[in-house]
Design an enzyme around this catalytic site. Structure first.
Site: not given
Length: 839
Positions: A540, A733, A737
């Site tokens: 990410d 995080d 996600d």
């Protein structure tokens, strides 16, 4: 009065008191007796439903059930409340055969009183016979049940009462209950490990003199004393510390016989069998005399196996603790406003919020529902800022105006926000994402299923070989049955998967401790092994490769910068914090003189205004500051960065633009480089942010493939596509996600990750430890290499020793020494993993 022939209750196997004659009609021909009216009620219920085969499967005594009173049944009706069902169960609409729609509820239950597989069979079949129950699956290991039913057809209280009348107490499972159970089990595990560890040390001290001929065995007195002492030490280890292995082996054998599938056999079967035979034969030799005893070996590998399980359970406890902490959010109080006047009405718990309620969300508060911002009479056009980074990956606070929607999981940035509840509970965006996570977690990778099947076949092979060897020697030399037993025991001890069983858990335990010192906390048993096989890593962007907060991206005149920072100090907006950070270290005589802004006015969602040396300054967005300029508009920007303007009504006018961007972590370039060059991993990036910032970060880090504007579903689909021919790790995080992290073969959550991300991830990365990731993956590869070395040694040793043992050339004492040495070699080799190179 004639004495009844039955001595024990056929239901619970407890003794029947003298003079008690409670009869139960088992079949049309047979009548049996029970010890109390509680057992009579349960037995009649079981037999009345045609479930009499339960007693054929039963292999352990049942607890004597109490009679269920009407008051207890009434107390269970609390679980029929709609508010509790909405909290405890997941609802979904299903189509009936007549085309109508019905609501199917799904709930997890914790069941007390389960003793064996027969209990599982009984509960599942008894529940399925109830009209309105769709399915009931019971896990023998965890004593948990997954129940699906139609509440309109049969209330949950009726089902719980039925279980209670069967002799089992069922209550809805929550994270708090799981945490309490795990803590209780952890205390028991520590006691088991302590007893096994002490036993291993003391038994080995007693065995060493006998192995190396250090005892004067004349008269056998001293040898017998040492063996009796070892027996005294090993007995609590076998009957208490090793109990989980015997219980696991028992479950495995029962499941194998019930399903008739060899793949159900686990490594616990030969481990438990070896322990039982080694202890039993040692006990017999101690009393009757013989060549060798194996008490030290039993204690040693019991200790090491328990140690590996303890660390795995400890990680699981941490995960459940995080889940329990997250579930406490439903007990947070929020201010509820009158929907007409938007004045304070009362305070309400999240669990009690209803659609249509207007809630005031304070600065820094998590938004627990999907809603819509309301307008107030005093500020009809006021705007607010909401941080949606955990949901969308967009690090910049989003401006929201009355009528705009807000999502659960977002955080209010500055000004309190009045919002109307649109969706709450299981209908909210946060719950939808959580369901996606659970769906992905339920899809077990094919490699795990293959490993289970291979392990079961290996265990079955060991048992078959041992049985054949015993049968052969018993046929070959029928006059010496003890000889056949000794050779079979030698074969089982030689092929005993002690070294095989220790090969993986001891290596994983050492590696887990080393990774913990490095900053990576492993929370799943498969994590390290899967990390070693990863060839593709998906990052990410926001909060992972970048800091996830604003930073000034260009050089600004120090005077203008500190002037802006001084004015921004009156606001809590993220731009203000970025300016304050950028201004640190700069000093000018103008600000050192002690002058301060006066008549400061904060306009939420727009900016800050104040006077400095009689001059009016504004800091904020373009629409807010342009009024102080003679020009009609400000210079055009690229729209890819967050910007703020400082304008002063001077002549000529002060006009300074500040551009902000999400700052790349300084260690990110080296991390990507090491993954690409040292580990030969394919690094990719997915983000919910806009294409401009995403591709700029990817180019700066050397990431060739990057996807922008990804929703949670997009990330999930992308990871699943990669999994067709790759082993994928996902590092993120945010809540957005989570589905992709759950679907990936292994997932790692950053230290700053949301609570949900930390709960669902396979590993957690400590604060400021991004640079440790390449070293962690390298150590995982080393771990897998050492596991293979251990397995190779154990199998190679068996390949050499097994033919010798089958031929009767290896006595049991030599097999025990070889097994112990083999286990020690595996353990010492695994201990090399305690050392790890720093990041």
């Amino acid at each position: 009065m004639a004495k009844h022939p039955s001595k024990t209750c056929f239901h619970c196997h407890n003794a029947i008191a003298p003079g008690v004659f409670i009869a139960v009609q088992r079949t049309t021909e047979a009548v049996d007796h029970v010890c109390c009216y509680g057992c009579k009620a349960v037995a009649e219920l079981i037999l009345g439903q045609g479930l009499g085969r339960f007693y054929q499967y039963l292999d352990t005594p049942l607890p004597r059930p109490d009679e269920v009173s009407d008051a207890q049944d009434m107390a269970l009706s609390v679980y029929d409340r709609d508010d509790l069902l909405a909290e405890l169960a997941e609802a979904r609409l299903v189509k009936a055969s007549d085309g109508s729609e019905k609501t199917l509820l799904d709930i997890r239950l914790s069941i007390r009183g389960i003793t064996c597989a027969a209990c599982v069979w009984l509960i599942e079949n008894a529940m399925r016979t109830v009209p309105g129950v769709e399915s009931c699956l019971v896990n023998l290991g965890s004593h948990e049940a997954q129940l699906e039913w139609y509440q309109d057809e049969v209330p949950l209280s009726t089902l719980l009462s039925r279980m209670r009348r069967l002799g089992y107490e069922a209550i809805p499972l929550t994270a708090e209950i799981q945490e309490a159970e795990l803590k209780k089990n952890q205390r028991t595990d520590l006691l088991r490990i302590g007893i096994a560890g002490i036993g291993a040390m003391q038994a080995m001290m007693l065995a060493i003199p006998t192995y190396f001929g250090m005892l004067d065995v004349s008269g056998e007195t001293m040898l017998t004393f040492f063996r009796m002492a070892a027996l005294f030490i090993a007995t609590p280890v076998v009957f208490f510390s090793a109990q989980p292995f015997f219980a696991g082996a028992k479950r495995s054998l029962i499941n194998t016989f019930r399903t008739r599938q060899v793949g159900q056999l686990t490594m616990e079967v030969p481990v438990a069998l070896a322990m039982a035979l080694a202890y039993g034969s040692s006990l017999m030799i101690t009393w009757q005399g013989g060549d060798e005893v194996y008490f030290d070996s039993v204690c040693m590998f019991t200790f090491f196996l328990l140690l590996g399980r303890f660390f795995e359970n400890k990680a699981r406890l941490k995960m459940v603790h995080e889940s329990a902490r997250l579930s406490q959010q439903r007990f947070v109080l929020y201010e509820r406003l009158d929907s007409a006047t938007l004045r304070l009405k009362d305070q309400v718990l999240v669990r009690d919020m209803q659609v249509g309620d207007v809630i005031r969300l304070g600065s820094g508060q998590l938004i627990p529902f999907d809603g819509e911002i309301c307008s107030t009479d005093s500020t009809p056009g006021q705007s607010y800022h909401v941080n949606e980074a955990a949901l969308t990956g967009e690090f910049r606070p989003q401006r929201k105006r009355p009528g705009d929607s807000v999502l659960s999981g977002s955080v209010v940035v500055d000004t309190p926000v009045p919002a109307r509840v649109v969706r709450v509970g299981s209908d909210s965006f946060l719950s939808t994402v959580d369901r996606l996570v659970n769906r992905a977690l339920s899809e077990r990778p094919a490699v795990a299923r293959l490993a289970d099947r291979v392990g079961g076949i290996f265990v079955f092979g060991v048992l078959v070989v041992t049985s054949l060897v015993f049968a052969f020697w018993y046929w070959y030399d029928p006059d010496a049955p003890l000889r056949a037993f000794e050779i079979a025991l030698s074969v089982l001890v030689v092929t005993c998967p002690c070294a095989l069983a220790l090969a993986t858990p001891t290596a994983l335990t050492s590696a887990t401790n080393a990774l913990r010192r490095l900053g990576l906390i492993v929370t799943r048993g498969h994590t390290i092994e899967t990390m070693a096989r990863v060839d593709t890593i998906v990052f990410d962007k926001t909060g992972t490769l970048t800091y996830g907060h604003l930073s000034l991206r260009s050089e600004i005149d120090p005077v203008q910068l500190q002037l802006a920072a001084d004015l921004a100090a009156h606001s809590e907006h993220p731009v203000s914090r970025a300016l304050a950070k950028a201004a640190e270290g700069h000093s000018t005589s103008r600000l050192q003189a002690g002058s301060r802004f006066e008549a400061v006015r904060v306009v939420p969602g727009s900016g800050v205004e104040g006077k400095f040396d009689g001059v009016v300054y504004r800091l904020g967005n373009a629409e807010f500051v342009v009024e102080l300029l003679l020009a009609d508009s400000l210079p055009q920007s690229d729209g890819e960065h967050t910007e703020a303007w400082l304008v002063g009504a001077t002549s000529p006018a002060v006009c300074t633009r500040f551009e902000f961007d999400d700052e790349i972590r300084p260690e990110s370039p080296e991390v990507i480089s090491r993954f690409n060059i040292d580990l030969h991993h394919d690094c990719r990036m997915m983000s919910g942010d806009r294409p401009g910032p995403v591709h700029r970060v990817a180019e700066a880090l050397g990431i060739r493939q990057a996807l922008a504007g990804c929703s949670p579903d997009d990330k999930l689909a992308a990871v699943q596509r990669l999994q067709d021919d790759r082993v994928v790790a996902m590092i993120g995080d945010g809540i957005n996600d989570l589905p992709a992290m759950a679907a990936a073969h292994v997932s790692i959550a950053m230290h700053e990750a949301s609570d949900l991300a930390q709960v669902k991830a396979d590993a957690l990365l400590g604060a400021g430890r991004l640079a440790a990731l390449p070293a962690a993956f390298l150590h995982a590869r080393k771990t897998l290499k050492i596991i293979r070395q251990n397995l190779g040694w154990a199998l190679g040793y068996n390949a050499i020793a097994l033919p010798l043992a089958m031929a009767g050339l290896v006595p049991p004492w030599a097999a025990a020494i070889g097994m112990s040495l083999s286990s020690l070699i595996v353990v010492f080799n695994a201990m090399r993993l305690n050392r790890i190179s720093p990041a």
